[in-house]
Design an enzyme around this catalytic site. Structure first.
Site, mmCIF file in Angstrom:
data_model
loop_
_atom_site.group_PDB
_atom_site.id
_atom_site.type_symbol
_atom_site.label_atom_id
_atom_site.label_comp_id
_atom_site.label_asym_id
_atom_site.label_seq_id
_atom_site.Cartn_x
_atom_site.Cartn_y
_atom_site.Cartn_z
ATOM 1 N N GLU A 90 0.805 -1.224 0.000
ATOM 2 C CA GLU A 90 0.000 0.000 0.000
ATOM 3 C C GLU A 90 0.834 1.269 0.000
ATOM 4 O OE1 GLU A 90 -1.721 -1.820 3.457
ATOM 5 O OE2 GLU A 90 -3.711 -1.197 2.778
ATOM 6 N N CYS A 103 2.916 8.668 1.422
ATOM 7 C CA CYS A 103 3.452 7.743 2.419
ATOM 8 C C CYS A 103 3.718 6.419 1.717
ATOM 9 C CB CYS A 103 2.446 7.576 3.553
ATOM 10 S SG CYS A 103 2.959 6.361 4.775
ATOM 11 N N CYS A 110 5.481 -6.527 7.673
ATOM 12 C CA CYS A 110 6.520 -5.968 8.550
ATOM 13 C C CYS A 110 6.930 -6.990 9.598
ATOM 14 C CB CYS A 110 5.986 -4.714 9.239
ATOM 15 S SG CYS A 110 7.241 -3.872 10.235
ATOM 16 N N CYS A 114 5.031 -4.556 16.400
ATOM 17 C CA CYS A 114 4.507 -3.610 17.390
ATOM 18 C C CYS A 114 3.060 -3.980 17.713
ATOM 19 C CB CYS A 114 4.558 -2.185 16.844
ATOM 20 S SG CYS A 114 6.232 -1.666 16.444
ATOM 21 N N CYS A 117 -0.006 -1.986 16.048
ATOM 22 C CA CYS A 117 0.012 -1.731 14.607
ATOM 23 C C CYS A 117 -0.568 -2.901 13.824
ATOM 24 C CB CYS A 117 1.448 -1.470 14.143
ATOM 25 S SG CYS A 117 1.566 -1.146 12.374
ATOM 26 N N GLY A 167 6.222 -1.911 6.653
ATOM 27 C CA GLY A 167 7.612 -2.336 6.705
ATOM 28 C C GLY A 167 8.509 -1.498 7.585
ATOM 29 N N GLU A 168 9.690 -2.028 7.846
ATOM 30 C CA GLU A 168 10.707 -1.334 8.630
ATOM 31 C C GLU A 168 11.845 -0.978 7.667
ATOM 32 O OE1 GLU A 168 11.460 0.143 11.539
ATOM 33 O OE2 GLU A 168 13.394 0.382 10.583
ATOM 34 N N SER A 199 11.192 6.549 8.559
ATOM 35 C CA SER A 199 10.852 6.323 9.961
ATOM 36 C C SER A 199 11.272 4.925 10.396
ATOM 37 C CB SER A 199 9.339 6.484 10.145
ATOM 38 O OG SER A 199 8.973 6.202 11.468
ATOM 39 N N SER A 222 10.364 6.021 15.926
ATOM 40 C CA SER A 222 9.121 5.709 16.631
ATOM 41 C C SER A 222 9.461 5.362 18.073
ATOM 42 C CB SER A 222 8.410 4.542 15.934
ATOM 43 O OG SER A 222 8.045 4.932 14.630
ATOM 44 N N LEU A 223 9.235 6.320 18.959
ATOM 45 C CA LEU A 223 9.609 6.137 20.370
ATOM 46 C C LEU A 223 8.521 5.340 21.100
ATOM 47 C CD1 LEU A 223 11.658 6.885 22.589
ATOM 48 C CD2 LEU A 223 10.314 8.970 22.987
ATOM 49 N N ASN A 224 7.332 5.914 21.135
ATOM 50 C CA ASN A 224 6.117 5.179 21.550
ATOM 51 C C ASN A 224 6.038 4.736 23.006
ATOM 52 O OD1 ASN A 224 5.173 5.464 18.975
ATOM 53 N ND2 ASN A 224 5.823 3.442 18.305
ATOM 54 N N CYS A 340 -2.062 5.933 9.980
ATOM 55 C CA CYS A 340 -0.894 5.278 10.584
ATOM 56 C C CYS A 340 -1.302 3.991 11.271
ATOM 57 C CB CYS A 340 -0.265 6.149 11.671
ATOM 58 S SG CYS A 340 0.398 7.669 11.103
#
Ligand code: SAH
Length: 348
Positions: A90, A103, A110, A114, A117, A167-168, A199, A222-224, A340
């Site tokens: 996507e 984006c 991924c 997380c 997500c 993805g990362e 990111s 991405s701290l989160n 997101c």
């Protein structure tokens, strides 16, 4: 099989054309692919017909196919793209006034897992090639141009690219660096490095590696979570890459004079959204040249968390904002699963 041209840099194209061709031919082809209007390289009129035929025998342009387009009430568009091997991924377009943000994805699915997500639920299918990464941008840029009847080149000046889709990116660093190199090349797509952000969930050694690249996008982390313990729970990747090491890598990251790091923080009701969390975030990021983007959770099936109330989000923002720039990201395309953490190729 025919090799795709999209994703090739100038050196690759020189090789594809062969040593008997003058160097400027590769340059012409390169410009036609990344700056031109040609949706098919057979139309590239700057190249001799014979050369086009030779190319066509061995290559395809290689853009992904738009399998479906979902349009949100807020103008956001989600594209479901079909790749060469039939897999889908996507890309999201977020128009906002005179500026468009695209984006893009770096992998199909991924591997990071997380807990908040939806993409994590897919697992990792595979990494995208450099061509598939650049292809998303070319495809959407063309789609905008068709709608607005504007040249692709002019479009390049108004675009922001964020690699925050599936993805990362730092687990596909080589292809990401090649793709962003083409997008950032003044002789290629010609994007300014201020307008493209990658990111990461915090792959520490890869952050260091990216920092050594002479040509690179901006970096968002991405701290989160505000403690090692809570981050470990929400983002299992942290078991391997500890928060303290991540912060050390951020401090050592070689920012360019105009650059700030961005920290993203997904707010989960009752989990990481207290005043104490906000104060710990400020402490963690003290003395870093950075800004913070807060994202209230976008909920979805299979996600065991809730969205905090707007007042809680505002209170959190207020505490952080006293020490550093802090913004609340507006959700875009919630109704079409384009926001997101919602990229999971769902219909609707
Ligand atoms: N893997 C990279 C790239 C994905 S970016 C990374 O982790 O940074 C996706 C961003 O959306 C991340 O900042 C992530 O924390 C955030 N996100 C994920 N799921 C979300 C959700 N359900 N609601 C709001 N934001 C989410």
């Amino acid at each position: 099989m025919s090799q795709p041209l999209v994703g090739m840099d100038l050196a690759d194209l020189r090789e594809a054309l062969g040593p008997s061709q003058p160097r400027y031919r590769a340059q012409q082809l390169y410009e036609a692919i990344y700056r031109g209007e040609a949706s098919d390289f057979v139309q590239i009129s700057t190249l001799p017909a014979r050369m086009r035929e030779d190319l066509a025998a061995r290559h395809v342009l290689g853009l992904p196919e738009i399998a479906r387009r979902y349009e949100s009430l807020d103008g956001t568009r989600r594209y479901l793209l079909r790749l060469d091997d039939g897999r889908t991924v996507e890309t999201v377009l977020m128009p906002e006034g005179e500026r468009d943000t695209i984006c893009i994805s770096s992998q199909v699915g991924c591997p990071v897992d997380c807990k908040f997500c939806m993409t994590a639920l897919l697992g990792l299918e595979r990494s995208l090639t450099a061509g598939e990464i650049v292809g998303q941008v070319l495809l959407v840029a063309r789609d905008i141009r068709l709608k607005k009847d504007r040249g692709l080149r002019r479009e390049g000046g108004r675009l922001n690219i964020v690699m925050m889709g599936q993805g990362e990116p730092l687990l596909n660093l080589e292809n990401v660096v090649k793709a962003t190199g083409i997008l950032l090349d003044p002789g290629g797509f010609g994007l300014s490095p201020r307008r493209i952000t990658v990111s990461t969930a915090g792959i520490v050694p890869k952050i260091e590696e990216l920092g050594r690249e002479p040509v690179r996008p901006k970096l968002a982390i991405s701290l989160n979570a505000s403690t090692e313990e809570s981050r470990r729970e929400l983002m299992p990747i942290t078991r391997k890459y500890h928060l303290t090491d991540l912060m050390a890598a951020c401090r050592a990251y070689p920012l360019r004079p105009w650059e700030k790091l961005t920290f993203e923080y997904v707010l989960l009701k009752g989990v990481n959204d207290t005043d104490a969390d906000a104060r710990r975030v400020v402490k963690l990021l003290a003395n870093l040249n950075c800004k913070v983007n807060l994202i209230a959770l976008n909920p979805g099936p299979g996600i065991p968390y809730e969205t905090p109330d707007p007042q809680r989000v505002a209170a959190f923002q207020e505490i952080v904002r006293r020490s550093m720039p802090c913004f609340v990201r507006k959700p875009r395309g919630l109704d079409i699963f384009a926001a997101c953490g919602q990229l999971k190729r769902v219909e609707g």
